[in-house]
Design an enzyme around this catalytic site. Sequence first.
Site, short mmCIF file in Angstrom:
data_model
loop_
_atom_site.label_atom_id
_atom_site.label_comp_id
_atom_site.label_asym_id
_atom_site.label_seq_id
_atom_site.Cartn_x
_atom_site.Cartn_y
_atom_site.Cartn_z
N ASP A 513 5.51 1.57 -10.70
CA ASP A 513 4.35 1.82 -11.56
C ASP A 513 4.46 3.24 -12.11
O ASP A 513 5.18 4.08 -11.56
CB ASP A 513 3.05 1.72 -10.76
CG ASP A 513 2.65 0.27 -10.53
OD1 ASP A 513 3.13 -0.59 -11.27
OD2 ASP A 513 1.87 0.01 -9.59
N ASP A 820 -0.38 -1.85 -6.91
CA ASP A 820 -1.63 -1.41 -6.29
C ASP A 820 -2.78 -2.40 -6.49
O ASP A 820 -3.76 -2.34 -5.77
CB ASP A 820 -2.04 -0.03 -6.81
CG ASP A 820 -2.09 0.03 -8.33
OD1 ASP A 820 -2.12 -1.04 -8.97
OD2 ASP A 820 -2.09 1.14 -8.88
N ASP A 824 -1.06 -7.79 -8.36
CA ASP A 824 0.33 -7.41 -8.06
C ASP A 824 0.86 -8.14 -6.83
O ASP A 824 2.06 -8.09 -6.55
CB ASP A 824 0.44 -5.90 -7.82
CG ASP A 824 0.32 -5.10 -9.11
OD1 ASP A 824 0.72 -5.63 -10.16
OD2 ASP A 824 -0.19 -3.97 -9.06
#
Length: 1104
Positions: A513, A820, A824
């Site tokens: 990310d 997070d 996901d």
Amino acid sequence: MASRGSSSSTNGLLTSSAAAAPRNAYQTDVEAGKDGGQQDGHFDETADDASSADPFDIANTKNVPLETLKRWRQAALVLNASRRFRYTLDLKKAEEKEQRRRMIRSHAQVIRAALLFRMAGERQIVLGPTVAPPSPNGDYAIGLEQLASMTRDHNISALQQYGGVKGLSAMLKTNLEKGVVGDENDLFKRRNAFGSNTYPRKKGRSFLRFLWEAWQDLTLIILIVAAVVSLVLGIKTEGLEEGWYDGGSIAFAVLLVIVVTAVSDYRQSLQFQNLNAEKQNIQLEVMRGGRAVKISIFDIVVGDVVPLKIGDQVPADGILITGHSLAIDESSMTGESKIVRKDHKAPFLMSGCKVADGVGTMLVTGVGINTEWGLLMASISEDTGEETPLQVRLNGVATFIGIVGLSVAVSVLAVLLGRYFSGHTKTHDGSRQFIRGRTSVSDAVDGVIKIFTIAVTIVVVAVPEGLPLAVTLTLAYSMRKMMADKALANIHVQVRRLSACETMGSATTICSDKTGTLTLNQMTVVEAYVGKKKMNPPDDPSQLHSDASALLSEGIAQNTTGNVFVPKGDGDVEITGSPTEKAILSWAMELGMKFDIIRSETIVLHVFPFNSEKKRGGVALKQKDSKVHIHWKGAAEIVLTSCTRYLDSNGCVQSIHADKDFFMESIDDMAARSLRCVAIAYRAYDLAKVPVEEEQLAQWALPEDDLVLLAIVGIKDPCRRGVKDAVKVCTEAGVKVRMVTGDNLQTAKAIALECGILRSIAEATHPNIIEGKEFRVLSEKDREQVAKKITVMGRSSPNDKLLLVQALRKGGDVVAVTGDGTNDAPALHEADIGLSMGIQGTEVAKESSDIIILDDNFASVVKVVRWGRSVYANIQKFIQFQLTVNVAALVINVVAAISSGDVPLNAVQLLWVNLIMDTLGALALATEPPTDHLMRRSPVGRREPLVTNIMWRNLIIQALYQVAVLLVLNFSGNSILRLNNYTREHAVDVKNTVIFNAFVLCQIFNEFNARKPDEINVFSGVTKNHLFMAIVGITFVLQIIIIEFLGKFTSTVRLNWAYWLACVGIAIVSWPLAIFGKLIPVPKTPLSEYFRRPIRWYRTSLRA
């Protein structure tokens, strides 16, 4: 130790004693690198037809079928099953746990009563007159049993009798908006009245249990029996004073092995318990005294008001206060993967369940064992283990070595028995040990027992029971060091599944990310457009028209999951929420937003929580004059497409058609400067069109067309210090870093260039950088081709991340992915290693992950790669060391037995060698800290052999040297050591003592060589490894004591300084020999492949 167990997840309630955390047992994983072809010099074995028939070839154990796990256990040659399989999935317990889960709901009251009785007996709680239950006239107007039965039975009529959630909150002295008072006295009273959010746990295994398990080794039992018989015969024939030495020394050596093994295993179990205690300490927000405070799940009390959002875990039993589209996944309790909608008709929430959708707040009504989840956790054992792929492969290695050793032992037994009964075995003075018709039965039995003892001891040495356990030892050590050295080494991780650390060392790509991982996650609004006017500075309220200010404040205050607490007096304003929410709320506060007043003046009709697929969230509000406003906030270019008008700086509504290009250019300009762009918009709506019924309102889709643009803000989130260096380290280590973000592609590109993920503007071309919507429409085959080239993916949804992970894995990569959000979870589960964020990560994401990055920092991810490579390297060091000892000891004894009918290394001596090799060797070599050298290698291939050609070269050179020197001493020792002047018996004793001493010293010196299998300088950093130095020192001192003072037990004699120097001289040659050996080049093709080729050729010819 990582747990085995159920499909449920734990809510981390505090245990009465340290215990392992529950974990999905079937989420174990691959341990090593690239696949699919010869890449980076690694030979691919996937094409080998024979591999599928190998029960130990489990390259990917994530969600592996139980039959596969049973198959490798049945194929393993095991002497001590309770010890060998201690750290593997207990299949029986896993099934029992699932059955117990199904029992809980129907037997909850009986189980709770029995548990209370047991806890009272163990004085874990106090029952009786010392703590009187709260009466309706006491501190609280409702008792524990009334609350527990209402929640357990989901009794809606009882709730209505108490006056609903408002009446219940009054009974519990809770303010539904501000929560409990939260001072120490208030919390103490609540825990005293309703219990704490803890449950009793089964205590860990005692040291005596580990002693008992170490005793279960079949060969050790046989040796003890042989020792007892030898003891009896020895005392009978030679008397008590001299006759007990042979049997007593074997018995003592066996007991020493058992005790040392038990101590090592017990300490390892304590490490696992400490590691897993950290897993259970979930942090969450509750409302106390009007402010949102973060506390441990252990500290939740009845009466607490807990906000819930997507991905959260319900921390206790409770009643819904308010909710919007709230959906709960109750599969952890009911076993059914069904999403249950929660509203005022179905307000009961069960501890341990997950929030699947929506937002809401709950009133806690039950904690600890007064919840069904607490009963479940208290009634099952979590110590059910987990196997790692490397552990399975090592069981295969141990089985192969064991079969060879068993064959050797049987051969030695047959040869020695044949020589003994044929009269060819002689005593030290040259007389025959067995003469037909003259040797007594007791002497013959004693001779046979000694021969049998030697054969059994060879099996003990040959079957490396400690080899598979070395994996858990080195993993536990690595985890303990990483936890202990957080401040020193700047490593902030929590490992949920041990095998993930092992696998992380073989990762070939990391899909990271952007926000919070590569950046600091410290966001501030640095640029803002209201209408076509760019505010300068962005937080100057004088530049805003009153209408624009009012609408912005209303939308920001209500369309948020954050909170603003304004203390009385001069205290600082406290803003909570996600970093993006905090940045926008802070900006609005600077512009004069009155958070509490706005929220009290409008009524929330419906909420559309921020959705990572749609990249926006909305809220419908009813004002005092019954007007309805629908506010939206989200990704700027996406919200902009839904806007038909905008509010200019004068508070007038203008058509956006002619100015849309201006706004898009403004967004691109901010994104190119690595700013996150968020648009805020609204529209008016007719109250008559809003659904009236609660069920219809819950299903209402908020209108998202014909919006009026209010503002576009640019939020700065600086790159983390050290990220560029961490990315460089990964690149040099053969690990490709990919950025996968929901942000604008231009923002992602700017950050990627800043972090070094993109090395130049020239690389920022299609398909190196790509949008998620473009990737997802590709065919499966095209995705696999494009995935290899992708460096940056912008505007990606969680499903795009999942598709990328799947494509990369099919292409042969070992994929680590960070995440997070709740959505996901599929990608985290699918990846070889799922890395969730400790600060911004939801509980659902954490439960689906294998490792939690506590500081959300990419540099910590790279450090885990380093430690993971260290695990694999340490195991290889131990294998090289152990195989060298195995080969040398077996060859020396076999050759000597066949040629002379006697063995230079007796049972007690071999048991001491086994102790050095199995336990002390593992401790010394499996606990080597990682070095920078590890990050200059390519990742290890997915099926690359455990014993590499480099290891074979080192092993063969050392083993050949030891065998050659010691066999020369065995056959020509009398002349070399100048023993011809001594009696034959004494000469044999001295010769065998020198052989034993030289052999042990060779192993001690070879431990240094094993530290660095592919480096010339084996002493680099050795003094920093205090455990290694201590073990080598202790082993050397014990060897001196054995030779000089324990000769009666080990059948050795004292050696003079000349013989000691000779032994040290023989051993020290192993150092220059190792340096010479490392100059010999080795082929890239694994040695095992040369043996497989004829087999494959033969099979192919049979098929033809």
